[in-house]
Design an enzyme around this catalytic site. Structure first.
Site, PDB file in Angstrom:
ATOM      1  N   GLY A 205      22.765 -33.346  45.059  1.00 29.50           N
ATOM      2  CA  GLY A 205      24.176 -33.696  44.887  1.00 29.50           C
ATOM      3  C   GLY A 205      25.117 -32.547  45.136  1.00 29.50           C
ATOM      4  N   GLY A 207      27.697 -29.348  44.922  1.00 31.17           N
ATOM      5  CA  GLY A 207      27.670 -28.004  44.363  1.00 31.17           C
ATOM      6  C   GLY A 207      28.527 -27.862  43.124  1.00 31.17           C
ATOM      7  N   GLY A 211      25.342 -27.778  41.102  1.00 33.12           N
ATOM      8  CA  GLY A 211      25.183 -26.320  41.142  1.00 33.12           C
ATOM      9  C   GLY A 211      25.846 -25.669  39.941  1.00 33.12           C
ATOM     10  N   GLU A 249      22.460 -13.921  47.892  1.00 31.93           N
ATOM     11  CA  GLU A 249      22.339 -13.699  49.348  1.00 31.93           C
ATOM     12  C   GLU A 249      23.528 -14.399  49.992  1.00 31.93           C
ATOM     13  OE1 GLU A 249      20.243 -11.889  50.897  1.00 31.93           O
ATOM     14  OE2 GLU A 249      18.505 -11.659  49.596  1.00 31.93           O
ATOM     15  N   GLU A 384      33.707 -15.001  58.657  1.00 30.76           N
ATOM     16  CA  GLU A 384      32.487 -15.657  59.124  1.00 30.76           C
ATOM     17  C   GLU A 384      32.855 -16.977  59.799  1.00 30.76           C
ATOM     18  OE1 GLU A 384      29.797 -16.736  55.986  1.00 30.76           O
ATOM     19  OE2 GLU A 384      28.123 -15.801  57.041  1.00 30.76           O
TER      20      GLU A 384
HETATM   21  P1  NAD Z   1      28.187 -22.737  50.213  1.00 25.84           P
HETATM   22  O1  NAD Z   1      28.424 -21.520  49.418  1.00 25.84           O
HETATM   23  O2  NAD Z   1      29.303 -23.664  50.460  1.00 25.84           O
HETATM   24  O3  NAD Z   1      27.049 -23.637  49.526  1.00 25.84           O
HETATM   25  C1  NAD Z   1      25.786 -23.093  49.182  1.00 25.84           C
HETATM   26  C2  NAD Z   1      25.202 -23.883  48.019  1.00 25.84           C
HETATM   27  O4  NAD Z   1      26.040 -23.724  46.871  1.00 25.84           O
HETATM   28  C3  NAD Z   1      25.119 -25.383  48.261  1.00 25.84           C
HETATM   29  O5  NAD Z   1      23.910 -25.888  47.725  1.00 25.84           O
HETATM   30  C4  NAD Z   1      26.317 -25.926  47.481  1.00 25.84           C
HETATM   31  O6  NAD Z   1      26.135 -27.257  47.062  1.00 25.84           O
HETATM   32  C5  NAD Z   1      26.330 -24.984  46.292  1.00 25.84           C
HETATM   33  N1  NAD Z   1      27.609 -24.877  45.583  1.00 25.84           N
HETATM   34  C6  NAD Z   1      28.848 -25.157  46.035  1.00 25.84           C
HETATM   35  N2  NAD Z   1      29.764 -24.957  45.064  1.00 25.84           N
HETATM   36  C7  NAD Z   1      29.090 -24.525  43.964  1.00 25.84           C
HETATM   37  C8  NAD Z   1      29.480 -24.123  42.655  1.00 25.84           C
HETATM   38  N3  NAD Z   1      30.759 -24.140  42.259  1.00 25.84           N
HETATM   39  N4  NAD Z   1      28.521 -23.702  41.804  1.00 25.84           N
HETATM   40  C9  NAD Z   1      27.229 -23.654  42.186  1.00 25.84           C
HETATM   41  N5  NAD Z   1      26.790 -24.043  43.405  1.00 25.84           N
HETATM   42  C10 NAD Z   1      27.715 -24.469  44.295  1.00 25.84           C
HETATM   43  O7  NAD Z   1      27.532 -22.235  51.564  1.00 25.84           O
HETATM   44  P2  NAD Z   1      27.168 -23.083  52.852  1.00 25.84           P
HETATM   45  O8  NAD Z   1      28.400 -23.355  53.627  1.00 25.84           O
HETATM   46  O9  NAD Z   1      26.326 -24.251  52.482  1.00 25.84           O
HETATM   47  O10 NAD Z   1      26.199 -22.070  53.626  1.00 25.84           O
HETATM   48  C11 NAD Z   1      26.658 -21.162  54.529  1.00 25.84           C
HETATM   49  C12 NAD Z   1      26.833 -19.801  53.889  1.00 25.84           C
HETATM   50  O11 NAD Z   1      25.575 -19.344  53.404  1.00 25.84           O
HETATM   51  C13 NAD Z   1      27.300 -18.757  54.866  1.00 25.84           C
HETATM   52  O12 NAD Z   1      28.267 -17.955  54.265  1.00 25.84           O
HETATM   53  C14 NAD Z   1      26.042 -17.956  55.144  1.00 25.84           C
HETATM   54  O13 NAD Z   1      26.281 -16.645  55.576  1.00 25.84           O
HETATM   55  C15 NAD Z   1      25.364 -17.997  53.821  1.00 25.84           C
HETATM   56  N6  NAD Z   1      23.921 -17.709  53.960  1.00 25.84           N
HETATM   57  C16 NAD Z   1      23.461 -16.487  53.532  1.00 25.84           C
HETATM   58  C17 NAD Z   1      22.116 -16.162  53.689  1.00 25.84           C
HETATM   59  C18 NAD Z   1      21.571 -14.824  53.250  1.00 25.84           C
HETATM   60  O14 NAD Z   1      20.363 -14.691  53.120  1.00 25.84           O
HETATM   61  N7  NAD Z   1      22.410 -13.821  53.019  1.00 25.84           N
HETATM   62  C19 NAD Z   1      21.246 -17.090  54.256  1.00 25.84           C
HETATM   63  C20 NAD Z   1      21.752 -18.310  54.672  1.00 25.84           C
HETATM   64  C21 NAD Z   1      23.095 -18.605  54.511  1.00 25.84           C
END
Ligand code: NAD
Length: 490
Positions: A205, A207, A211, A249, A384
């Site tokens: 579901g 985030g 999350g 990360e 990004e």
């Molecule tokens: P995002 O931060 O929007 O979401 C990541 C996860 O966090 C999802 O599962 C989302 O549902 C959850 N989330 C969203 N709001 C939340 C909250 N308030 N509390 C807790 N969880 C919450 O990121 P994205 O757009 O899905 O992914 C892309 C990003 O991930 C890019 O910035 C990319 O660089 C980064 N990334 C980093 C690595 C690394 O190893 N450094 C690897 C892959 C991706």
């Protein structure tokens, strides 16, 4: 080949896939717009039951011991390996990534499970002699780990989280991204068959709901998050409030630097193309700022344009595709907007710049591999983009180039191409990045630490050090005899 998966999914809680009454969301094929499956949302109560299940399973999982835990993690690696073609196809459909590339993700994921199943056996406690006895530093698991992952590489993200946490003796509640839950839920089927109930739970579901509830749950003793820097800050804030450790990360805007002495220009151009647009550019570690020395700039630029033009853009399941569609229309529009922002800021469009059409995939946002001649101060070089868009920057003065390479809030990775080892080593030392790859971008292998400097994160994954982040040290001292009385009358 027909890809088999279910029509309806729900969370995995205490060994059982549940169907609830909280409503559903769709797993959509971004290329065709077709609904692949419906997935039940979790709410706070579901998260609470998942964490309780993990909490209940913790003592038994910890007591199993390293050997048995390693055996089960290896069994999961075998199961994923045997099922990898189907799982890769599910990701190609669900996330829109090229099948040729996702297959490699599964090889990496399988190696990752095996790596941690091996190194946990060598993760020795330490001890030393103290006056009249010994002190032991015993590593113990933390308890329930709340793990939150993004959509861009589901197989690798799940493996990076699960393998070290489980090997170290923790139990897990894992939250996949709402844009890419299918393959993680299918991974859950293997998990449910192999591991004791409750050791791994998967909650589905949003985030902001799931999350957030997972981060805030009082029984979660460790948080591990991969995703954007923006959400990483929220998770870190909750971790600070709750005083639990967090591995983060996060995003990146990595510099890739070409010196004038490179010997094989074509090979460097090809590697720099890969660095920028693998995974359709939806990669945290993408080398999106390419600094090329002025002496070779014009020749390099022409070859780079040709290289980007040659890239085959096609449907995710086409074996020949090297760039396919972005994960969603939202992401596609964002990337196109960034191209416009770059041009408005004065960048010159050298190749690409528009949406590509792919027959049979009219709903998909396929973006032509794009190069913009840019300046490091521009937003396209600082933010990004997460699409197949590269900023090309000319450099002439070494110190200025180093300053620009480091002039970003991020510090995830960097690349260097040169024939001069001394040069390479000196430059690697100057770069503010968690990984620096010399003469081969993204040169990650088992056991090499991966993680960010600055706003790209806290902590390292993919290496033995990760086990320390999933354990805490208990010091036990042993004395041969009770000391002579100090307070009692003699
Ligand atoms: P995002 O931060 O929007 O979401 C990541 C996860 O966090 C999802 O599962 C989302 O549902 C959850 N989330 C969203 N709001 C939340 C909250 N308030 N509390 C807790 N969880 C919450 O990121 P994205 O757009 O899905 O992914 C892309 C990003 O991930 C890019 O910035 C990319 O660089 C980064 N990334 C980093 C690595 C690394 O190893 N450094 C690897 C892959 C991706």
């Amino acid at each position: 080949m027909n890809v088999e998966f279910s029509e309806v999914y729900g969370p995995l809680i205490n060994g059982v896939f549940e169907i609830n009454n909280n409503g559903t969301f769709t797993a959509q094929d971004p290329a065709t717009g077709k609904c692949l499956a419906t997935i039940h949302y979790c709410n706070e109560q579901d998260v609470d039951r998942a964490v309780s299940a993990a909490h209940g399973a913790f003592a038994g999982w910890k007591a199993l011991g390293q050997q048995e835990r390693a055996r089960l993690i290896n069994a999961l690696a075998d199961a994923v390996e045997a099922d990898s073609e189907r799982l890769a196809r599910i990701d190609a459909l669900d996330v829109g990534r090229c099948i040729s590339e996702v297959r490699k993700d599964y090889q990496t994921a399988v190696r990752h499970y095996r790596y941690f199943a091996s190194v946990i056996l060598a993760h020795e406690d330490h001890g030393r002699e103290i006056a009249g006895g010994y002190a032991l530093g015993k590593r113990e698991p933390l308890g329930v780990c709340g793990q939150i992952i993004p959509w861009n590489a589901p197989a690798i993200m799940a493996a990076f989280k699960l393998a070290p946490a489980l090997a170290a003796g923790n139990t897990v509640v894992l939250k996949p991204d709402e844009n890419a839950s299918l393959s993680t839920l299918e991974l859950g089927r293997h998990i449910a068959r192999i591991f004791p109930a409750g050791v791994v739970n998967i909650v589905t579901g949003l985030g902001e709901v799931v999350g957030a509830a997972l981060s805030a749950h009082p029984q979660v003793r460790k948080l591990s998050f991969t995703g954007s820097t923006e959400v990483g800050r929220i998770v870190a804030g909750v971790a600070a409030e709750r005083l639990v450790p967090a591995t983060l990360e996060l995003g990146g805007k990595s510099a890739n630097i070409v010196f004038a002495d490179v010997e094989d220009l074509d090979a460097v151009v090809d590697n720099a193309t890969f660095a920028a647009i693998h995974n359709n550019g939806q990669s945290c570690l993408a080398g999106t700022r390419l600094f090329v020395h002025g002496d070779i700039f014009e020749a390099f630029k022409d070859k780079l344009i040709e290289s980007f033009r040659r890239v085959r853009v096609g449907s995710p399941l086409d074996e020949e595709s090297r760039v396919s569609c972005l994960v969603s229309a939202h992401q596609g529009r964002k990337v196109l907007e960034y191209i416009d922002i770059g041009i408005a800021e004065g960048a010159t469009l050298l190749v690409g710049g528009a949406r590509a059409e792919v027959a049979g995939c009219e709903a998909g946002y396929f973006i032509q591999p794009t190069v913009l001649l840019a300046g490091n101060h521009m937003r396209i070089c600082q933010e990004e983009i997460f699409g197949p868009v590269l900023s090309l920057i000319q450099w002439d003065d070494y110190e200025e180039m180093i300053a620009q390479a480091n002039d970003t809030e991020y510090g995830l990775a960097a690349g260097i191409y040169t024939a001069n080892l001394k040069n390479a080593m000196a430059t690697a030392n100057r770069l503010e990045a968690g990984s620096v790859w010399i003469n081969r971008y993204s040169n990650i292998s088992d056991g090499t630490a991966f993680g960010g400097y600055k706003n790209s994160g806290i902590g390292r994954e993919f290496c033995r050090e990760t086990l320390n982040a999933y354990t805490q040290v208990k010091t036990i001292t042993v004395q041969a005899e009770v000391p002579a009385p100090w307070f009692a009358p003699r």
